[in-house]
Design a protein around this motif. Structure first.
Motif, PDB file in Angstrom:
ATOM      1  N   PHE A  87      41.765  52.135  24.351  1.00 32.61           N
ATOM      2  CA  PHE A  87      41.088  51.213  24.584  1.00 32.61           C
ATOM      3  C   PHE A  87      39.699  51.227  23.969  1.00 32.61           C
ATOM      4  N   THR A  88      39.021  52.307  24.215  1.00 30.32           N
ATOM      5  CA  THR A  88      37.673  52.333  23.788  1.00 30.32           C
ATOM      6  C   THR A  88      37.595  52.543  22.329  1.00 30.32           C
ATOM      7  N   GLU A  89      38.485  53.072  21.957  1.00 28.96           N
ATOM      8  CA  GLU A  89      38.510  53.425  20.139  1.00 28.96           C
ATOM      9  C   GLU A  89      38.887  51.836  19.711  1.00 28.96           C
ATOM     10  N   GLU A  90      39.767  51.292  20.068  1.00 29.98           N
ATOM     11  CA  GLU A  90      39.993  49.703  19.572  1.00 29.98           C
ATOM     12  C   GLU A  90      38.931  48.885  19.911  1.00 29.98           C
ATOM     13  N   PHE A  91      38.233  49.041  21.129  1.00 31.24           N
ATOM     14  CA  PHE A  91      36.986  48.043  21.242  1.00 31.24           C
ATOM     15  C   PHE A  91      35.839  48.371  20.644  1.00 31.24           C
ATOM     16  N   PHE A  92      35.458  49.612  20.177  1.00 25.33           N
ATOM     17  CA  PHE A  92      34.510  49.891  19.095  1.00 25.33           C
ATOM     18  C   PHE A  92      34.779  49.953  17.616  1.00 25.33           C
ATOM     19  N   ASP A  93      36.065  49.496  17.333  1.00 24.47           N
ATOM     20  CA  ASP A  93      36.538  49.850  15.973  1.00 24.47           C
ATOM     21  C   ASP A  93      35.939  48.598  15.215  1.00 24.47           C
ATOM     22  N   THR A  94      35.068  48.860  14.298  1.00 20.33           N
ATOM     23  CA  THR A  94      34.212  47.921  13.633  1.00 20.33           C
ATOM     24  C   THR A  94      35.191  47.378  12.392  1.00 20.33           C
ATOM     25  N   GLU A  95      36.060  47.880  11.858  1.00 18.22           N
ATOM     26  CA  GLU A  95      36.745  47.619  11.031  1.00 18.22           C
ATOM     27  C   GLU A  95      37.520  46.531  10.891  1.00 18.22           C
ATOM     28  N   LYS A  96      37.993  46.165  11.914  1.00 14.39           N
ATOM     29  CA  LYS A  96      38.776  44.758  12.171  1.00 14.39           C
ATOM     30  C   LYS A  96      37.948  43.539  12.789  1.00 14.39           C
ATOM     31  N   GLN A  97      36.513  43.788  12.476  1.00 14.63           N
ATOM     32  CA  GLN A  97      35.672  42.813  13.004  1.00 14.63           C
ATOM     33  C   GLN A  97      36.015  41.284  12.231  1.00 14.63           C
ATOM     34  N   PRO A  98      36.024  40.290  12.763  1.00 13.66           N
ATOM     35  CA  PRO A  98      36.111  39.134  11.897  1.00 13.66           C
ATOM     36  C   PRO A  98      34.985  38.692  11.226  1.00 13.66           C
ATOM     37  N   GLU A  99      35.357  38.037   9.990  1.00 12.44           N
ATOM     38  CA  GLU A  99      34.070  37.562   9.350  1.00 12.44           C
ATOM     39  C   GLU A  99      33.203  36.435  10.049  1.00 12.44           C
ATOM     40  N   THR A 100      31.942  36.553  10.043  1.00 13.40           N
ATOM     41  CA  THR A 100      31.210  35.892  10.746  1.00 13.40           C
ATOM     42  C   THR A 100      29.957  35.485   9.703  1.00 13.40           C
ATOM     43  N   ASP A 101      29.363  34.447   9.784  1.00 16.57           N
ATOM     44  CA  ASP A 101      28.149  34.005   9.103  1.00 16.57           C
ATOM     45  C   ASP A 101      26.850  34.600   9.781  1.00 16.57           C
ATOM     46  N   LYS A 102      25.825  34.498   8.774  1.00 11.67           N
ATOM     47  CA  LYS A 102      24.535  35.139   9.277  1.00 11.67           C
ATOM     48  C   LYS A 102      23.836  34.421  10.496  1.00 11.67           C
ATOM     49  N   PHE A 103      24.513  32.996  10.836  1.00 11.67           N
ATOM     50  CA  PHE A 103      24.020  32.217  11.609  1.00 11.67           C
ATOM     51  C   PHE A 103      24.921  32.201  12.796  1.00 11.67           C
ATOM     52  N   THR A 104      25.551  33.006  12.937  1.00 17.86           N
ATOM     53  CA  THR A 104      26.825  32.809  14.142  1.00 17.86           C
ATOM     54  C   THR A 104      26.320  32.503  15.393  1.00 17.86           C
ATOM     55  N   ASP A 105      25.050  32.852  15.766  1.00 17.51           N
ATOM     56  CA  ASP A 105      24.579  32.884  17.239  1.00 17.51           C
ATOM     57  C   ASP A 105      24.193  31.127  17.243  1.00 17.51           C
ATOM     58  N   PHE A 106      24.139  30.325  16.243  1.00 16.28           N
ATOM     59  CA  PHE A 106      23.696  29.087  16.426  1.00 16.28           C
ATOM     60  C   PHE A 106      24.912  27.948  16.324  1.00 16.28           C
ATOM     61  N   ASN A 107      25.444  27.727  17.598  1.00 15.42           N
ATOM     62  CA  ASN A 107      26.502  26.892  17.412  1.00 15.42           C
ATOM     63  C   ASN A 107      26.033  25.596  18.462  1.00 15.42           C
ATOM     64  N   ILE A 108      27.047  24.613  18.389  1.00 12.88           N
ATOM     65  CA  ILE A 108      26.832  23.185  19.169  1.00 12.88           C
ATOM     66  C   ILE A 108      26.602  23.431  20.505  1.00 12.88           C
ATOM     67  N   GLY A 109      25.539  23.248  21.343  1.00 11.58           N
ATOM     68  CA  GLY A 109      25.182  23.350  22.449  1.00 11.58           C
ATOM     69  C   GLY A 109      24.363  24.587  22.768  1.00 11.58           C
ATOM     70  N   THR A 110      23.942  25.350  21.729  1.00 10.85           N
ATOM     71  CA  THR A 110      22.950  26.223  21.726  1.00 10.85           C
ATOM     72  C   THR A 110      21.601  25.876  22.043  1.00 10.85           C
ATOM     73  N   VAL A 111      20.795  26.374  22.823  1.00 16.97           N
ATOM     74  CA  VAL A 111      19.546  26.039  23.223  1.00 16.97           C
ATOM     75  C   VAL A 111      18.612  26.784  22.412  1.00 16.97           C
ATOM     76  N   ILE A 112      17.503  26.018  21.588  1.00 15.45           N
ATOM     77  CA  ILE A 112      16.750  26.981  20.812  1.00 15.45           C
ATOM     78  C   ILE A 112      15.253  26.433  21.433  1.00 15.45           C
ATOM     79  N   ASN A 113      14.331  27.451  21.059  1.00 12.99           N
ATOM     80  CA  ASN A 113      12.893  27.054  21.235  1.00 12.99           C
ATOM     81  C   ASN A 113      12.025  27.118  19.950  1.00 12.99           C
ATOM     82  N   HIS A 114      11.526  25.957  19.618  1.00 11.34           N
ATOM     83  CA  HIS A 114      11.079  25.738  18.501  1.00 11.34           C
ATOM     84  C   HIS A 114       9.654  25.801  18.689  1.00 11.34           C
ATOM     85  N   ARG A 115       8.849  26.625  17.892  1.00 10.27           N
ATOM     86  CA  ARG A 115       7.317  26.909  18.000  1.00 10.27           C
ATOM     87  C   ARG A 115       6.536  25.629  17.977  1.00 10.27           C
ATOM     88  N   VAL A 116       6.935  24.471  17.130  1.00  7.57           N
ATOM     89  CA  VAL A 116       6.166  23.056  17.278  1.00  7.57           C
ATOM     90  C   VAL A 116       6.779  22.100  18.082  1.00  7.57           C
TER      91      VAL A 116
END
Length: 671
Positions: A605-634
């Motif tokens: 299970f540890t080997e499977e959990f940390f196996d990065t070869e099967k990591q799904p494709e994600t975009d570089k903005f994956t942390d920003f989804n509907i409902g995400t709260v952000i803090n804008h400097r302005v």
């Protein structure tokens, strides 16, 4: 009022997937909700929408939850959202509560009185104990009775045939005990809680008038924690549903197979229910993105599941840690340091309750404050623990014939029962220890040699540490071979070895086991940031920091399937149940997840959990989804309302809504 007016009226914040679920009122719907996706919020919001938005009478809505406490929690959540105007008109019930009503309808319909419910576990245990003694011709331990209760519950909930019941356990006559138990209940005009479902199902299938009355009363049925529902419960739900069934669950979180949870019903929902549809809630609002991504990649390996992807709404801040200890023993010293001065709520989670015992022993000796969830004391009465107690006790009293007759065939004495009894008689006559008395018997040379070697082992045991004595018993005195022959797991031996590691004599282990049993049976939980819990008991909860311990093959998972193609379907399902348990444990963590494995044992299970070869494709903005709260400097604090690629629409706390570019926001450090 329409949906938008409803949302505005009660100031509800729901994303698109949650909104679709709330508005799915008519027809049969399965909502698959990943961990931390806000399913309770959706369930309660949907009840409000049915009443306020659709004008449905509250009395026609039945909401079924897994436990009595969950029914109270759901009612309170409804009141916190919508006030108490309709709360008393809604029905929140467990499946047993619904079955109780069906049986009551049967009583009124037939003018008869149904059996009383035998709810006292002490009375049930006494009945089973007497039956066990009669059938097996020996006294059962507490763990034997617990196992019987599990078998009986499983059999009734899974609607097993006699043949299937008989195959549950090769070591005892489970079918004979099961039949006698049911006969005694019927003879006393009693039924247990599982019988409530059996009888309710029979009533619904045999009395169409009662079935129609139930359907007419509950035109809308909602089922929470559907993955934990048993086969007979699903059959009852199918019967009473008139076409407006809303089930919420996630087969990936079905971890109560030993209690007859039946996740297959979720997989066959579209086949079992006319015009059914499947909805998803895939956003995890609970955990750090690193935890979510690792956990999702891990559970994707399961074969028996709906296609879905758990997605993070939080940023990736803290890496998931793999902690490699040299052995099972060495992890405890690390955890002691963690528990000495914890800065945040920390849960130490494990597959089996026995894993907590070395930690309890260590924490108690060092004055560490901790909380436990659902401590199970059957370890202390388990056959393996009782055998070790007997073997150690015999080392200090080698003339005790009662103990000897309980253990001689479990060790490498190679004595027949007749010779063992004769050795006891000679011991009594000559007032010498039993193994020395055995030398007076006309034994085969090999047997004589084995008896002498065993006698030496008993002498040496008394002069060594308790942990070493347990190791000797397993590996050199034949007890490990006995467990293999009986197909009994030896994990309890490593727990006993760990507890005895710092005890100077085996006799001290006997004393310490009694002390630990008293500590756990009498202790009252105090406020502490350190929690010890099985993963099963932690389900539905969340903690800032989680340590998953004892993650190695043979413990967690208990068995490993190396080749899916050649594996039996039953074995695959059992293995996937283990993987789901690990997944649930990992997703209890909000901010920090740490996984212990040993360098001396493989950890699939540890080997499977940390196996990065099967990591799904994600975009570089994956942390920003509907409902995400952000803090804008302005513009300050805001929540993402929608997103199209790198373009997001944000509603800020001052009420303004702006469309912004994620690339610019990140590149210029505006958020």
């Amino acid at each position: 009022m329409n949906y938008d007016e409803f949302i505005a009226e009660f100031d509800l914040k729901l994303n698109n997937q949650q909104g679709k679920a709330v508005q799915s009122v008519e027809g049969n719907t399965m909502l698959l909700a990943v961990p931390g996706s806000g399913k309770t919020t959706v369930l309660v919001s949907r009840l409000g929408y049915m009443i306020y938005g659709c004008g449905i009478e509250p009395e026609s809505i039945l909401t079924m939850t897994y436990t009595v406490s969950a029914t109270h929690d759901m009612r309170q959540r409804f009141i916190s959202f919508f006030g108490d105007e309709y709360a008393d008109r809604l029905e929140f019930r467990t499946i047993n509560g619904v079955c109780q009503r069906i049986i009551a309808m049967y009583e009124r319909y037939n003018g008869t009185r149904a059996f009383d419910v035998l709810s006292n576990e002490g009375d049930i245990s006494r009945i089973l104990s007497k039956i066990y003694q009669a059938v097996e011709e020996e006294f059962p331990s507490e763990s034997d009775i617990k196992a019987l209760r599990s078998y009986i519950t499983y059999s009734k909930n899974m609607m097993l045939t006699d043949t299937e019941i008989d195959e549950l356990d090769d070591n005892i006559n489970i079918l004979g005990i099961y039949k006698q138990y049911n006969q005694q209940l019927r003879a006393s005009a009693m039924m247990d809680y599982d019988d409530q479902m059996v009888y309710a199902y029979r009533i619904l299938t045999r009395y169409p008038e009662i079935l129609k009355a139930v359907r007419d009363r509950y035109r809308y049925i909602c089922v929470d924690e559907a993955q934990d529902t048993s086969k007979i419960q699903h059959e009852i739900i199918k019967l009473i549903s008139s076409g407006n069934l809303f089930m919420v669950g996630d087969e990936d979180q079905s971890i109560y197979g030993f209690r007859a949870a039946y996740p297959e019903a979720l997989l066959s929902f579209e086949k079992d229910h006319k015009n059914a549809k499947i909805l998803l809630m895939e956003d995890n609002f609970r955990s750090d993105a690193n935890i979510v991504n690792h956990a999702d990649r891990f559970i994707q390996r399961n074969k028996y599941r709906h296609k879905k992807t758990m997605k993070p709404t939080r940023r990736a801040i803290t890496a998931v840690k793999q902690l490699n200890s040299t052995s099972r023993l060495s992890q405890y010293g690390y955890l002691l340091k963690v528990a000495l001065n914890p800065e945040r709520e920390t849960a130490i989670l494990y597959r089996d309750n026995e894993s907590m015992l070395p930690l309890v022993d260590l924490f108690e000796r060092n004055g560490i404050e901790y909380r436990t969830r659902a401590a199970d004391l059957t370890f202390f009465s388990h056959k393996v623990t009782s055998d070790i107690r007997d073997i150690i006790a015999f080392a200090y009293d080698p003339a005790d014939s009662e103990i000897f007759m309980r253990i001689y065939y479990k060790l490498s004495s190679y004595l027949t029962k007749d010779n063992a009894q004769r050795a006891c008689e000679i011991s009594k006559q000559k007032r010498i220890d039993i193994l020395s008395a055995a030398e007076y018997l006309p034994l085969h040379q090999g047997t004589r040699k084995s008896v002498k070697a065993l006698s030496t082992h008993f002498q040496n045991m008394r002069a060594e540490k308790a942990g070493n004595a347990v190791y000797r018993i397993k590996n050199y005195m034949g007890y490990g071979d006995y467990l293999d022959r009986m197909n009994i797991r030896d994990n309890k031996l490593s727990i006993l070895e760990a507890i005895g590691q710092k005890l100077s004599s085996p006799r001290e282990l006997l004393t310490r086991l009694s002390e630990l049993e008293n500590i756990l049976s009498e202790r009252k939980n105090i406020e502490s940031k350190v929690i010890l819990s099985t993963i099963h008991s932690a389900k539905g909860l969340e903690y800032d920091t989680v340590y998953l311990i004892d993650v190695c093959d043979g413990i967690f998972p208990e068995t490993v399937i190396s080749n899916y193609r050649n594996a039996d379907e039953t074995d695959i399902k059992a293995y996937e149940d283990e993987r789901r348990l690990f997944y649930v444990g990992a997703t209890r963590a909000k901010n920090r997840l740490n996984i212990f494995s040993y360098s001396t044992a493989p950890s699939t299970f540890t080997e499977e959990f940390f196996d990065t070869e099967k990591q799904p494709e994600t975009d570089k903005f994956t942390d920003f989804n509907i409902g995400t709260v952000i803090n804008h400097r302005v513009f300050g604090r805001g929540m993402i309302l929608s997103r199209d690629g790198e373009l997001i629409s944000v509603r800020f706390d001052n009420g303004t809504i702006k469309k912004l570019s994620l690339a610019i926001l990140i590149d210029q450090g505006l958020i």
